[in-house]
Write a protein that holds these residues in place. Structure first.
Motif, PDB file in Angstrom:
ATOM      1  N   ALA A  46       0.814  -1.217   0.000  1.00 56.10           N
ATOM      2  CA  ALA A  46       0.000   0.000   0.000  1.00 56.10           C
ATOM      3  C   ALA A  46       0.849   1.270   0.000  1.00 56.10           C
ATOM      4  N   ASN A  47       2.080   1.184   0.467  1.00 56.91           N
ATOM      5  CA  ASN A  47       2.962   2.355   0.466  1.00 56.91           C
ATOM      6  C   ASN A  47       3.332   2.804  -0.943  1.00 56.91           C
ATOM      7  N   LEU A  48       3.149   1.941  -1.933  1.00 60.45           N
ATOM      8  CA  LEU A  48       3.479   2.295  -3.313  1.00 60.45           C
ATOM      9  C   LEU A  48       2.374   3.091  -3.981  1.00 60.45           C
ATOM     10  N   LEU A  49       1.180   3.041  -3.416  1.00 60.26           N
ATOM     11  CA  LEU A  49       0.032   3.705  -4.020  1.00 60.26           C
ATOM     12  C   LEU A  49      -0.155   5.082  -3.405  1.00 60.26           C
ATOM     13  N   THR A  50      -0.238   6.088  -4.248  1.00 54.97           N
ATOM     14  CA  THR A  50      -0.317   7.462  -3.752  1.00 54.97           C
ATOM     15  C   THR A  50      -1.593   8.175  -4.162  1.00 54.97           C
ATOM     16  N   SER A  51      -2.369   7.571  -5.028  1.00 53.17           N
ATOM     17  CA  SER A  51      -3.534   8.257  -5.588  1.00 53.17           C
ATOM     18  C   SER A  51      -4.833   7.758  -4.981  1.00 53.17           C
ATOM     19  N   THR A  52      -5.908   8.438  -5.359  1.00 46.99           N
ATOM     20  CA  THR A  52      -7.254   8.035  -4.971  1.00 46.99           C
ATOM     21  C   THR A  52      -8.144   8.094  -6.211  1.00 46.99           C
ATOM     22  N   GLY A  53      -9.325   7.538  -6.097  1.00 47.44           N
ATOM     23  CA  GLY A  53     -10.300   7.631  -7.173  1.00 47.44           C
ATOM     24  C   GLY A  53      -9.861   6.956  -8.456  1.00 47.44           C
ATOM     25  N   ARG A  55      -7.541   7.759 -10.554  1.00 46.89           N
ATOM     26  CA  ARG A  55      -6.085   7.649 -10.695  1.00 46.89           C
ATOM     27  C   ARG A  55      -5.566   6.406  -9.968  1.00 46.89           C
ATOM     28  N   LEU A  56      -6.173   6.082  -8.820  1.00 48.12           N
ATOM     29  CA  LEU A  56      -5.780   4.882  -8.080  1.00 48.12           C
ATOM     30  C   LEU A  56      -5.998   3.637  -8.937  1.00 48.12           C
ATOM     31  N   GLN A  57      -7.135   3.562  -9.625  1.00 47.30           N
ATOM     32  CA  GLN A  57      -7.397   2.403 -10.475  1.00 47.30           C
ATOM     33  C   GLN A  57      -6.369   2.304 -11.588  1.00 47.30           C
ATOM     34  N   LYS A  58      -5.956   3.430 -12.144  1.00 50.53           N
ATOM     35  CA  LYS A  58      -4.927   3.419 -13.191  1.00 50.53           C
ATOM     36  C   LYS A  58      -3.595   2.933 -12.626  1.00 50.53           C
ATOM     37  N   GLU A  59      -3.252   3.382 -11.413  1.00 52.51           N
ATOM     38  CA  GLU A  59      -2.022   2.907 -10.772  1.00 52.51           C
ATOM     39  C   GLU A  59      -2.087   1.401 -10.536  1.00 52.51           C
ATOM     40  N   LEU A  60      -3.234   0.914 -10.076  1.00 52.11           N
ATOM     41  CA  LEU A  60      -3.395  -0.523  -9.835  1.00 52.11           C
ATOM     42  C   LEU A  60      -3.275  -1.312 -11.140  1.00 52.11           C
ATOM     43  N   ASP A  61      -3.800  -0.757 -12.223  1.00 50.45           N
ATOM     44  CA  ASP A  61      -3.670  -1.419 -13.527  1.00 50.45           C
ATOM     45  C   ASP A  61      -2.204  -1.519 -13.942  1.00 50.45           C
ATOM     46  N   VAL A  62      -1.452  -0.450 -13.690  1.00 55.14           N
ATOM     47  CA  VAL A  62      -0.029  -0.447 -14.027  1.00 55.14           C
ATOM     48  C   VAL A  62       0.720  -1.468 -13.171  1.00 55.14           C
ATOM     49  N   VAL A  63       0.431  -1.489 -11.878  1.00 56.72           N
ATOM     50  CA  VAL A  63       1.079  -2.449 -10.984  1.00 56.72           C
ATOM     51  C   VAL A  63       0.731  -3.876 -11.412  1.00 56.72           C
ATOM     52  N   ALA A  64      -0.522  -4.118 -11.773  1.00 57.73           N
ATOM     53  CA  ALA A  64      -0.920  -5.448 -12.226  1.00 57.73           C
ATOM     54  C   ALA A  64      -0.154  -5.838 -13.495  1.00 57.73           C
ATOM     55  N   SER A  65       0.066  -4.880 -14.385  1.00 58.22           N
ATOM     56  CA  SER A  65       0.829  -5.147 -15.607  1.00 58.22           C
ATOM     57  C   SER A  65       2.267  -5.514 -15.283  1.00 58.22           C
ATOM     58  N   ILE A  66       2.856  -4.809 -14.331  1.00 55.73           N
ATOM     59  CA  ILE A  66       4.238  -5.114 -13.934  1.00 55.73           C
ATOM     60  C   ILE A  66       4.303  -6.485 -13.269  1.00 55.73           C
TER      61      ILE A  66
END
Length: 101
Positions: A46-53, A55-66
């Motif tokens: 959770a420390n890697l995630l900085t966004s909400t709403g 933008r958070l979903q986009k970050e999660l999509d990127v992390v899932a891709s990695i």
């Protein structure tokens, strides 16, 4: 660095978990694999995630891709593992997606 080692290192970094923490038949690789893509929030540090709403979903999509790239590096059969040149190209594409967010 070999792809397998790189994949494990990526998983350790993104989850903040050590492969030795798991007991029985469950491994770090399996734990992440079972959680993708729907439950990425359950395994990512959770420390890697900085966004909400949105933008958070986009970050999660990127992390899932990695994480998917990392899992491809961890295939049991060495012949099925992604080669490091392709890994670099995939990560560069993911970086472009992240910067576009």
């Amino acid at each position: 660095m070999r792809c397998l080692q790189y994949g494990i290192m990526l998983l350790e970094t993104l989850t903040r978990r050590n492969p030795n923490e798991f007991e029985g038949d469950l491994s770090l690789k399996q734990w992440v694999s079972y959680s993708l893509p729907e439950a990425v929030m359950d395994v990512v540090d959770a420390n890697l995630l900085t966004s909400t709403g949105n933008r958070l979903q986009k970050e999660l999509d990127v992390v899932a891709s990695i994480m998917k790239v990392a899992l491809d590096c961890c295939a049991k059969s060495p012949a099925r593992r992604t080669n490091m040149k392709d890994v670099v190209m995939m990560l560069q594409k993911i970086k472009i997606q992240l910067l576009a967010c």
